[in-house]
Design a protein around this motif. Structure first.
Motif, PDB file in Angstrom:
ATOM      1  N   LYS A 112       0.727  -1.343   0.039  1.00 48.99           N
ATOM      2  CA  LYS A 112       0.006  -0.096  -0.022  1.00 48.99           C
ATOM      3  C   LYS A 112       0.768   1.168  -0.015  1.00 48.99           C
ATOM      4  N   LYS A 113       2.140   1.088  -0.057  1.00 52.94           N
ATOM      5  CA  LYS A 113       3.221   2.326  -0.006  1.00 52.94           C
ATOM      6  C   LYS A 113       2.640   3.206  -1.170  1.00 52.94           C
ATOM      7  N   ALA A 114       2.663   4.520  -0.908  1.00 48.29           N
ATOM      8  CA  ALA A 114       2.352   5.447  -2.112  1.00 48.29           C
ATOM      9  C   ALA A 114       3.631   5.918  -2.673  1.00 48.29           C
ATOM     10  N   ALA A 115       3.539   6.669  -3.932  1.00 47.64           N
ATOM     11  CA  ALA A 115       4.744   7.200  -4.759  1.00 47.64           C
ATOM     12  C   ALA A 115       4.323   8.557  -5.163  1.00 47.64           C
ATOM     13  N   PRO A 116       5.164   9.314  -5.333  1.00 48.01           N
ATOM     14  CA  PRO A 116       4.906  10.713  -5.959  1.00 48.01           C
ATOM     15  C   PRO A 116       4.671  10.386  -7.381  1.00 48.01           C
ATOM     16  N   VAL A 117       3.892  11.241  -8.027  1.00 38.46           N
ATOM     17  CA  VAL A 117       3.411  11.142  -9.272  1.00 38.46           C
ATOM     18  C   VAL A 117       3.566  12.296 -10.331  1.00 38.46           C
ATOM     19  N   ARG A 118       3.440  13.479  -9.565  1.00 37.66           N
ATOM     20  CA  ARG A 118       3.556  14.920 -10.243  1.00 37.66           C
ATOM     21  C   ARG A 118       3.930  15.785  -9.521  1.00 37.66           C
ATOM     22  N   ILE A 119       4.834  16.707 -10.007  1.00 40.02           N
ATOM     23  CA  ILE A 119       5.138  17.963  -9.323  1.00 40.02           C
ATOM     24  C   ILE A 119       4.814  18.922 -10.082  1.00 40.02           C
ATOM     25  N   LYS A 120       4.450  20.173  -9.292  1.00 37.36           N
ATOM     26  CA  LYS A 120       3.918  21.301  -9.734  1.00 37.36           C
ATOM     27  C   LYS A 120       4.698  22.703  -9.055  1.00 37.36           C
ATOM     28  N   ILE A 121       5.265  23.387  -9.796  1.00 32.95           N
ATOM     29  CA  ILE A 121       6.130  24.656  -9.029  1.00 32.95           C
ATOM     30  C   ILE A 121       5.535  25.893  -9.750  1.00 32.95           C
ATOM     31  N   PRO A 122       4.477  26.439  -9.444  1.00 30.26           N
ATOM     32  CA  PRO A 122       3.864  27.565 -10.321  1.00 30.26           C
ATOM     33  C   PRO A 122       4.875  28.604 -10.489  1.00 30.26           C
ATOM     34  N   LYS A 123       5.869  28.944  -9.648  1.00 31.45           N
ATOM     35  CA  LYS A 123       6.712  30.196  -9.691  1.00 31.45           C
ATOM     36  C   LYS A 123       7.427  29.986 -10.977  1.00 31.45           C
ATOM     37  N   PHE A 150      14.039  21.258 -14.770  1.00 30.27           N
ATOM     38  CA  PHE A 150      14.735  22.092 -13.543  1.00 30.27           C
ATOM     39  C   PHE A 150      15.473  23.109 -14.156  1.00 30.27           C
ATOM     40  N   TYR A 151      15.545  23.520 -15.603  1.00 28.82           N
ATOM     41  CA  TYR A 151      15.994  24.672 -15.852  1.00 28.82           C
ATOM     42  C   TYR A 151      16.047  26.182 -15.172  1.00 28.82           C
ATOM     43  N   ARG A 152      14.978  26.327 -14.561  1.00 27.28           N
ATOM     44  CA  ARG A 152      14.496  27.939 -13.753  1.00 27.28           C
ATOM     45  C   ARG A 152      14.785  27.533 -12.349  1.00 27.28           C
ATOM     46  N   LEU A 153      15.023  26.210 -11.595  1.00 23.19           N
ATOM     47  CA  LEU A 153      15.154  26.020 -10.408  1.00 23.19           C
ATOM     48  C   LEU A 153      15.949  26.880  -9.536  1.00 23.19           C
ATOM     49  N   SER A 154      16.987  27.602 -10.076  1.00 18.65           N
ATOM     50  CA  SER A 154      17.722  28.699  -9.622  1.00 18.65           C
ATOM     51  C   SER A 154      16.855  30.024  -9.151  1.00 18.65           C
ATOM     52  N   GLU A 155      15.848  29.969  -9.857  1.00 16.85           N
ATOM     53  CA  GLU A 155      14.734  31.151  -9.442  1.00 16.85           C
ATOM     54  C   GLU A 155      14.006  31.049  -8.409  1.00 16.85           C
ATOM     55  N   VAL A 156      13.735  30.003  -7.962  1.00 20.19           N
ATOM     56  CA  VAL A 156      12.890  29.573  -6.711  1.00 20.19           C
ATOM     57  C   VAL A 156      13.464  30.482  -5.535  1.00 20.19           C
ATOM     58  N   ALA A 157      12.506  30.660  -4.648  1.00 17.43           N
ATOM     59  CA  ALA A 157      12.824  31.497  -3.516  1.00 17.43           C
ATOM     60  C   ALA A 157      12.235  31.274  -2.252  1.00 17.43           C
ATOM     61  N   LYS A 158      12.751  31.666  -1.087  1.00 18.09           N
ATOM     62  CA  LYS A 158      12.016  31.438  -0.105  1.00 18.09           C
ATOM     63  C   LYS A 158      10.300  31.794   0.076  1.00 18.09           C
ATOM     64  N   GLY A 159       9.299  30.913   0.483  1.00 25.14           N
ATOM     65  CA  GLY A 159       8.192  31.189   0.543  1.00 25.14           C
ATOM     66  C   GLY A 159       7.285  30.695  -0.765  1.00 25.14           C
ATOM     67  N   ASP A 160       8.089  30.346  -1.640  1.00 23.23           N
ATOM     68  CA  ASP A 160       7.400  29.937  -3.034  1.00 23.23           C
ATOM     69  C   ASP A 160       6.751  28.375  -2.590  1.00 23.23           C
ATOM     70  N   GLN A 161       5.742  27.918  -3.374  1.00 17.21           N
ATOM     71  CA  GLN A 161       5.181  26.766  -3.129  1.00 17.21           C
ATOM     72  C   GLN A 161       5.541  25.712  -4.184  1.00 17.21           C
ATOM     73  N   ILE A 162       5.503  24.459  -3.461  1.00 13.23           N
ATOM     74  CA  ILE A 162       5.789  23.219  -4.562  1.00 13.23           C
ATOM     75  C   ILE A 162       4.829  22.250  -4.165  1.00 13.23           C
ATOM     76  N   TYR A 163       4.053  21.681  -5.127  1.00 17.37           N
ATOM     77  CA  TYR A 163       3.016  20.609  -4.868  1.00 17.37           C
ATOM     78  C   TYR A 163       3.408  19.433  -5.259  1.00 17.37           C
ATOM     79  N   VAL A 164       3.228  18.553  -4.493  1.00 20.93           N
ATOM     80  CA  VAL A 164       3.693  16.951  -5.148  1.00 20.93           C
ATOM     81  C   VAL A 164       2.511  16.120  -4.970  1.00 20.93           C
ATOM     82  N   TYR A 165       1.982  15.327  -6.004  1.00 24.18           N
ATOM     83  CA  TYR A 165       0.733  14.657  -6.070  1.00 24.18           C
ATOM     84  C   TYR A 165       1.245  13.083  -5.926  1.00 24.18           C
ATOM     85  N   ARG A 166       0.465  12.625  -5.302  1.00 21.57           N
ATOM     86  CA  ARG A 166       0.803  10.983  -4.683  1.00 21.57           C
ATOM     87  C   ARG A 166      -0.023   9.800  -5.336  1.00 21.57           C
TER      88      ARG A 166
END
Length: 257
Positions: free
Chosen positions: A105-116, A175-191
């Protein structure tokens, strides 16, 4: 890729699997010396120029900050001291999701969203090869990210690790723009168990692969955290590798499902 290549690393998958059955908290301390660094191994695409590292210089000596910085677009990223802890949470922390009681029954991550940075990507899985090197998603799939499947499931206790390419020979990758992410930004992971986790970024740094902060990335945490890792710095054509890693630290701030 530049990876830790000790013989002990070859035992990492088995150790982690065994540890995961007994609880993430019990295994992470013993695995710090075994934990692999993350490399991209890709060639630079058009205009693929990750941010440069800025190191303070005092009286001719290198002085690294005691904490991971907040990051952000057009802000030079600085590595923190190796003994610095992960950055403090930037938003109220919620309790981790309890792990499944059975492996089936172990879950796994399936999608990641970083709106920023407009990331909406599928998550596959990565592991370590026979030499103990952490693998990455196939270069033929530049929009795919990879969850290190022997790290916690995102949302559960401990630091979940997801990596992705910054570029390939065809151009910018997930992850080309990953260096633009900053403190307070949101990351969503769907399982896969239909739960949705929201992480809030607490800090970003760029570090040399020769001084990867293993304890800070893989060490025990008291709550559910996330690490996103890609390559940065200068591309070494001879080695087919970037010199640095960009690391995003985030803490679970909301969950549903």
């Amino acid at each position: 890729m530049t990876e830790q290549k000790s013989l002990l690393n070859r035992a990492l998958p088995g150790l982690l699997i065994a540890g995961s059955l007994g609880g993430v908290g019990a295994i992470m301390v013993g695995l710090l010396s075994l934990a692999p660094t993350v490399d991209d191994g890709s060639g630079p695409g058009p205009q693929a120029q990750p941010s440069t590292v800025q190191i303070q210089n005092a009286a001719g000596a290198f002085v690294l900050p005691p904490t991971v910085g907040p990051g952000g677009k057009n802000v030079p990223l600085t590595p923190a001291r190796l003994d610095a802890p992960p950055p403090l949470a930037a938003a109220p922390v919620v309790a981790p999701i309890p792990p499944a009681k059975t492996k089936a029954k172990k879950a796994a991550p399936v999608r990641i969203k970083i709106p920023k940075i407009k990331v909406n990507a599928t998550i596959g899985s990565v592991t370590v090869d026979i030499k103990g090197n952490l693998t990455t998603p196939p270069l033929s799939k530049p929009t795919l990210t990879g969850w290190y499947k022997f790290s916690p499931v995102p949302g559960e206790l401990g630091p979940a690790v997801i990596n992705g390419h910054v570029s390939t020979t065809q151009g910018a990758a997930v992850f080309y723009r990953l260096s633009e992410v900053a403190k307070g930004d949101q990351i969503y992971v769907y399982r896969s168990d239909k739960k949705v986790t929201r992480f809030t970024v607490s800090g970003v740094e760029q570090v040399s692969k020769s001084s990867f902060p293993t304890a800070r990335v893989y060490g025990n945490t008291k709550n559910a955290q996330l690490r996103l890792i890609t390559c940065g710095g200068v591309f070494n054509k001879a080695a087919h590798s970037y010199t640095d890693n960009i690391i995003v630290y985030a803490t679970l701030s909301k969950k549903k499902g």
